[in-house]
Design a protein around this motif. Sequence first.
Motif, short mmCIF file in Angstrom:
data_model
loop_
_atom_site.label_atom_id
_atom_site.label_comp_id
_atom_site.label_asym_id
_atom_site.label_seq_id
_atom_site.Cartn_x
_atom_site.Cartn_y
_atom_site.Cartn_z
N UNK A 293 -2.21 -0.19 -6.37
CA UNK A 293 -2.03 -1.54 -5.81
C UNK A 293 -2.20 -1.52 -4.28
N UNK A 294 -2.14 -2.71 -3.68
CA UNK A 294 -2.39 -2.86 -2.24
C UNK A 294 -1.40 -2.05 -1.41
N UNK A 295 -0.13 -2.06 -1.87
CA UNK A 295 0.91 -1.34 -1.13
C UNK A 295 0.60 0.16 -1.06
N UNK A 296 0.17 0.71 -2.19
CA UNK A 296 -0.15 2.14 -2.24
C UNK A 296 -1.27 2.48 -1.26
N UNK A 297 -2.27 1.60 -1.18
CA UNK A 297 -3.37 1.81 -0.22
C UNK A 297 -2.83 1.84 1.21
N UNK A 298 -1.91 0.90 1.46
CA UNK A 298 -1.31 0.80 2.80
C UNK A 298 -0.51 2.07 3.12
N UNK A 299 0.28 2.56 2.15
CA UNK A 299 1.09 3.77 2.35
C UNK A 299 0.18 4.96 2.69
N UNK A 300 -0.91 5.07 1.94
CA UNK A 300 -1.84 6.18 2.17
C UNK A 300 -2.42 6.12 3.58
N UNK A 301 -2.74 4.89 4.01
CA UNK A 301 -3.29 4.71 5.35
C UNK A 301 -2.30 5.22 6.42
N UNK A 302 -1.02 4.88 6.20
CA UNK A 302 0.01 5.32 7.16
C UNK A 302 0.14 6.84 7.16
N UNK A 303 0.12 7.41 5.93
CA UNK A 303 0.25 8.89 5.84
C UNK A 303 -0.90 9.56 6.60
N UNK A 304 -2.11 9.04 6.38
CA UNK A 304 -3.28 9.67 7.03
C UNK A 304 -3.21 9.53 8.55
N UNK A 305 -2.84 8.33 9.04
CA UNK A 305 -2.86 8.18 10.50
C UNK A 305 -1.72 8.99 11.13
N UNK A 306 -0.55 9.06 10.46
CA UNK A 306 0.53 9.88 11.03
C UNK A 306 0.19 11.37 10.98
N UNK A 307 -0.48 11.78 9.92
CA UNK A 307 -0.86 13.20 9.83
C UNK A 307 -1.83 13.56 10.94
N UNK A 308 -2.79 12.65 11.19
CA UNK A 308 -3.75 12.92 12.27
C UNK A 308 -3.05 13.02 13.61
N UNK A 309 -2.05 12.16 13.81
CA UNK A 309 -1.32 12.18 15.07
C UNK A 309 -0.52 13.49 15.19
N UNK A 310 0.11 13.87 14.07
CA UNK A 310 0.88 15.12 14.07
C UNK A 310 -0.06 16.30 14.39
N UNK A 311 -1.28 16.22 13.82
CA UNK A 311 -2.25 17.28 14.07
C UNK A 311 -2.56 17.37 15.57
N UNK B 283 -4.38 14.19 1.53
CA UNK B 283 -4.16 12.74 1.57
C UNK B 283 -5.50 12.01 1.73
N UNK B 284 -6.46 12.65 2.43
CA UNK B 284 -7.79 12.04 2.51
C UNK B 284 -8.48 12.04 1.14
N UNK B 285 -8.31 13.14 0.41
CA UNK B 285 -8.88 13.22 -0.96
C UNK B 285 -8.28 12.13 -1.85
N UNK B 286 -6.94 12.00 -1.73
CA UNK B 286 -6.23 10.99 -2.53
C UNK B 286 -6.78 9.59 -2.23
N UNK B 287 -7.04 9.35 -0.94
CA UNK B 287 -7.56 8.03 -0.55
C UNK B 287 -8.96 7.81 -1.12
N UNK B 288 -9.80 8.87 -0.95
CA UNK B 288 -11.18 8.74 -1.45
C UNK B 288 -11.20 8.43 -2.95
N UNK B 289 -10.31 9.12 -3.69
CA UNK B 289 -10.36 9.03 -5.15
C UNK B 289 -9.68 7.77 -5.69
N UNK B 290 -8.58 7.34 -5.00
CA UNK B 290 -7.77 6.29 -5.62
C UNK B 290 -7.72 4.98 -4.84
N UNK B 291 -8.46 4.90 -3.70
CA UNK B 291 -8.42 3.66 -2.91
C UNK B 291 -8.93 2.49 -3.77
N UNK B 292 -8.14 1.41 -3.84
CA UNK B 292 -8.55 0.24 -4.61
C UNK B 292 -8.19 0.35 -6.08
N UNK B 293 -7.78 1.55 -6.52
CA UNK B 293 -7.44 1.71 -7.95
C UNK B 293 -5.93 1.56 -8.15
#
Length: 267
Positions: free
Chosen positions: A84-102, A72-82
């Motif tokens: 739409x805004x919602x997709x960026x927001x979804x990725x942010x949530x996935x990354x922060x929840x994954x870190x918490x789960x970790x 998900x971090x790779x996905x963010x690095x490669x596609x952030x800003x490419x």
Amino acid sequence: VYCRGKVIEWDDEWNPLRAVESHVDITKLKETEEAEKKYSEELESKNKELEQFAYVASHDLQEPIRTIASFSELLEQKYKGKLDKEADQYLKFIISSTNRMKSLVNGLLDYSSLGRNKEFTKVDCSLLLKSIQEDMKVSITDTAAEINVGQLPIITGHEIELRLLFQNLISNALKFKKEGIPPKIQIIAEQRTDDIKFSVIDNGIGIEQQYQERIFAIFQRLHSKKEYEGTGIGLAHCQKILELHGGKIWVDSKPNEGSTFNFTLPN
Ligand code: ADP
């Protein structure tokens, strides 16, 4: 049968002639004792099984979580800003929840690993506290905390676990500080007849009476992670460490007046 007897008459050569005896039927007592023993053995084996399960589950969950986190971090690095805004927001949530789960899974793994090494050594608590304060220098300086350590004894225990115990209590005292007031922490020990009582005293936000037992259970927190970072594992760790050392832990606290975390270790 429980038997007792006493000779009351002997012949001239001191051979017993007469005795008084009592015979008590203790079948019921023995049955209860055996049932209790069986029950506590079963309980112990169930506890071990549960702990083993938590260990295996948290250990095996680490790998897939790591994969989700890095992709998900790779996905963010490669596609952030490419996208739409919602997709960026979804990725942010996935990354922060994954870190918490970790961190939750890591915490659970640490929790179930406690006590696997049973080697006890002599631990000089004064030296231990000095080294902990060195390790925590950054957060102590950042919060402008004042830490006073009284005279501490040399004890027998598992050094790594005792370090974790003090570290958790001190980092909580630094974290749950009152807004705008630098933390003041005092660490003292008192030699009592049967045990040694340690206290970690802070001037922080305090804890309401009704929550004072609950906070020692795993994953129990009184605040959202936005207010105070954390996973709710620290005090569960402390409680387990003390169980493994034959001691106990409790808190005395009043909201807004600070908290005193007390724990005992057997002499
Ligand atoms: P965490 O610090 O990750 O939240 P802990 O298990 O260490 O988890 O603590 C559980 C809860 O107990 C905390 O979320 C907090 O609400 C409360 N707590 C612990 N230590 C203190 C303290 N020194 N002062 C006030 N509240 C505390």
